[in-house]
Design an enzyme around this catalytic site. Structure first.
Site, PDB file in Angstrom:
ATOM      1  N   HIS A  72       0.852  -1.200   0.000  1.00  0.00           N
ATOM      2  CA  HIS A  72       0.000   0.000   0.000  1.00  0.00           C
ATOM      3  C   HIS A  72       0.883   1.244   0.000  1.00  0.00           C
ATOM      4  CE1 HIS A  72      -4.005  -1.825   1.651  1.00  0.00           C
ATOM      5  NE2 HIS A  72      -3.551  -2.441   0.592  1.00  0.00           N
ATOM      6  N   TYR A 199      -9.144   5.096   7.973  1.00  0.00           N
ATOM      7  CA  TYR A 199      -9.284   5.444   9.390  1.00  0.00           C
ATOM      8  C   TYR A 199     -10.328   6.559   9.450  1.00  0.00           C
ATOM      9  CZ  TYR A 199      -4.834   3.044  10.430  1.00  0.00           C
ATOM     10  OH  TYR A 199      -3.823   2.112  10.590  1.00  0.00           O
ATOM     11  N   PRO A 290      -3.682  -0.281  19.246  1.00  0.00           N
ATOM     12  CA  PRO A 290      -3.480  -0.760  17.881  1.00  0.00           C
ATOM     13  C   PRO A 290      -3.577   0.300  16.778  1.00  0.00           C
ATOM     14  CG  PRO A 290      -5.614  -1.464  18.720  1.00  0.00           C
ATOM     15  CD  PRO A 290      -4.900  -0.833  19.861  1.00  0.00           C
ATOM     16  N   LYS A 294       1.562  -0.467  15.305  1.00  0.00           N
ATOM     17  CA  LYS A 294       2.995  -0.485  15.618  1.00  0.00           C
ATOM     18  C   LYS A 294       3.461  -1.714  16.407  1.00  0.00           C
ATOM     19  CE  LYS A 294       4.190   3.099  13.525  1.00  0.00           C
ATOM     20  NZ  LYS A 294       4.643   2.720  12.193  1.00  0.00           N
ATOM     21  N   TYR A 380       4.065   6.577  10.284  1.00  0.00           N
ATOM     22  CA  TYR A 380       3.218   5.422   9.944  1.00  0.00           C
ATOM     23  C   TYR A 380       4.008   4.414   9.110  1.00  0.00           C
ATOM     24  CZ  TYR A 380      -1.009   2.788   8.927  1.00  0.00           C
ATOM     25  OH  TYR A 380      -1.964   1.795   8.852  1.00  0.00           O
TER      26      TYR A 380
HETATM   27  C1  PHB Z   1      -5.403  -4.580  11.109  1.00  0.00           C
HETATM   28  O1  PHB Z   1      -5.464  -4.824   9.890  1.00  0.00           O
HETATM   29  O2  PHB Z   1      -5.701  -5.426  11.948  1.00  0.00           O
HETATM   30  C2  PHB Z   1      -4.969  -3.235  11.536  1.00  0.00           C
HETATM   31  C3  PHB Z   1      -4.517  -2.342  10.593  1.00  0.00           C
HETATM   32  C4  PHB Z   1      -4.127  -1.074  10.983  1.00  0.00           C
HETATM   33  C5  PHB Z   1      -4.204  -0.712  12.315  1.00  0.00           C
HETATM   34  C6  PHB Z   1      -4.644  -1.608  13.257  1.00  0.00           C
HETATM   35  C7  PHB Z   1      -5.028  -2.878  12.874  1.00  0.00           C
HETATM   36  O3  PHB Z   1      -3.852   0.542  12.676  1.00  0.00           O
END
Ligand code: PHB
Ligand code: APR
Length: 387
Positions: A72, A199, A290, A294, A380
């Site tokens: 990505h 997000y 989460p 990280k 990120y």
């Molecule tokens: C996930 O795909 O489980 C995932 C992806 C990004 C995050 C947290 C969890 O920030």
């Protein structure tokens, strides 16, 4: 039994450490309390920073990742009426890979089989002894009920947040932050409705659209920490996701939900990450919420440092790198702790109108200022190895 390194825990940290040590000609035995099937089925985050991918690749466990993982360029951040794409490759020259932790664990398990190193799965009563001496040892009861003892030169505590290793750090300072919300995590058999992760800030609470493959999607919804999963029918989950992720001319595809659970959120750092000949790595020393994904990346970064330090100590007797390990690892840990805290507090609903406006102002700044967007991208996509 005698080995050079006893590793407690066969999560990603323990398995990767064992493989890096094997590549370097160092013997290690893993002692894990769960079964292998359990360890390889646990569902967790799925984003790898480019430095994590480089490390896995240089260790010889990047082949399936490169084939089946999804590269990505960035992420979307959205709030009602806006969806903004952040192209990390344009901003800082590197993106991220979507590849489930479950897959990383399976690849590492297969590499360990090929290395021919011993793993005791299903161990109980695991205890650490004499960590301040040059000959620490670990005792446990194996799957057949027999008591065992493994003598070593070093113990690596890769036993996650609930493992016994951290308790052996005598003067540990523990710093913690609890968050007044949790995530409801959902896995569904449906193709992702987006090319990259979304997000979403929403007045009813944060939501996120992630993915595991071209046919499996992963979603999260902000809920209360004590949320009863029984209150969340599949219909309610889809309707809440549709509402919180809504955007003009965009539709959320729905499918069969195969797993749902409530995940707690906390920040936690134990310092130092070492006592004598015991070294902590991964979740045994630190937990991040989460948001920002990280946790796995930090575990991989710790282990990259620790493998090099142990190799140098065990082969030359030099203590320079093992002495520097805790301070060096904690620099990255605190950077990621800050970033995860910042993403979490910026995107979740606190139920306060003043906070809402601060958050929206921050999101508008990220979407309109290249300097602000670069900061997000740098963190990120991940700081380089050795940060
Ligand atoms: C996930 O795909 O489980 C995932 C992806 C990004 C995050 C947290 C969890 O920030
Ligand atoms: N004895 C032996 N093993 C133990 C014990 C014990 N008493 N207690 C726990 N373990 C094992 C757990 O069963 C688990 O398999 O230690 C392992 C720790 O693995 P993880 O919790 O996956 O931690 P780590 O390897 O550091 O990986 C960090 O996990 O939580 C996620 O987001 C985090 O992705 C990150 C990753």
């Amino acid at each position: 039994m005698h080995t050079q390194v006893v590793i407690i825990g066969a999560g990603p940290a323990g398995l990767l450490l064992s493989h890096l040590l094997a590549n370097d000609g160092v013997d290690a035995v893993i002692v894990e309390s769960r079964s292998r099937a359990y360890v390889e089925k646990r569902i967790r985050a799925g984003i790898l920073e480019s430095s994590s991918v480089e490390l896995l690749e240089s260790a010889g466990v990047g082949e399936r990742l490169r084939k089946e993982g999804m590269e990505h360029r960035g992420i979307y951040l959205q709030w009602p009426g806006h969806r903004h794409k952040f192209d990390f490759v344009d901003l800082v020259g590197r993106g991220v890979w979507v590849y489930g932790q479950t897959e990383v664990t399976k690849d590492l398990g297969a590499a360990r089989d090929a290395d021919g190193q011993v793993t005791f799965y299903g161990a109980s009563d695991v205890a650490l002894h004499d960590v301040d001496s040059e000959n620490p040892y670990v005792t446990f009861v194996d799957e057949s009920g027999t008591g065992d003892r493994i003598d070593s030169q070093v113990i690596a505590g890769c036993d996650g947040f609930h493992g016994p290793s951290r308790a052996s750090i005598d003067d540990a300072t523990v710093m913690e932050r609890e968050y007044p919300f949790a995530w409801l995590g959902v896995l569904a058999d449906v193709a992702p409705s987006t090319d990259e992760l979304i997000y979403a800030w929403h007045p009813d609470g944060f939501a996120m659209h992630s993915m595991r493959s071209h046919d499996v999607s992963r979603f999260y919804l902000q809920v209360d920490p004590g949320e009863d999963i029984g209150e969340w029918s599949d219909d309610r989950i889809w309707s809440e996701l549709r509402k919180r992720l809504a955007h003009d001319d965009w539709d959320l595809q729905i499918g069969d939900i195969t797993e749902k659970s409530v995940l707690p959120m906390r920040s936690f750092v134990c310092t130092p990450m070492r006592q004598g000949r015991l070294f902590l790595a991964g979740d045994s020393a630190h937990i991040v919420p989460p948001t920002g994904a990280k946790g796995l990346n930090l575990a991989i970064a710790d282990v990259g440092l620790l493998a090099a330090a142990l190799g140098s100590y065990l082969k030359t007797g030099s203590t320079e790198l093992i002495d520097a390990y805790s301070d060096t690892a904690l620099r990255r840990v605190w950077r990621c702790t800050h970033f995860s805290w910042w993403m979490t507090t910026t995107l979740h609903q606190h139920g306060d109108a003043f906070d809402d406006q601060l958050q929206l102002s921050q999101l508008r700044l990220l979407a309109s200022s290249k300097a602000a967007a670069k900061g997000l991208a740098e963190n990120y996509a991940g700081l380089p190895i050795g940060y």
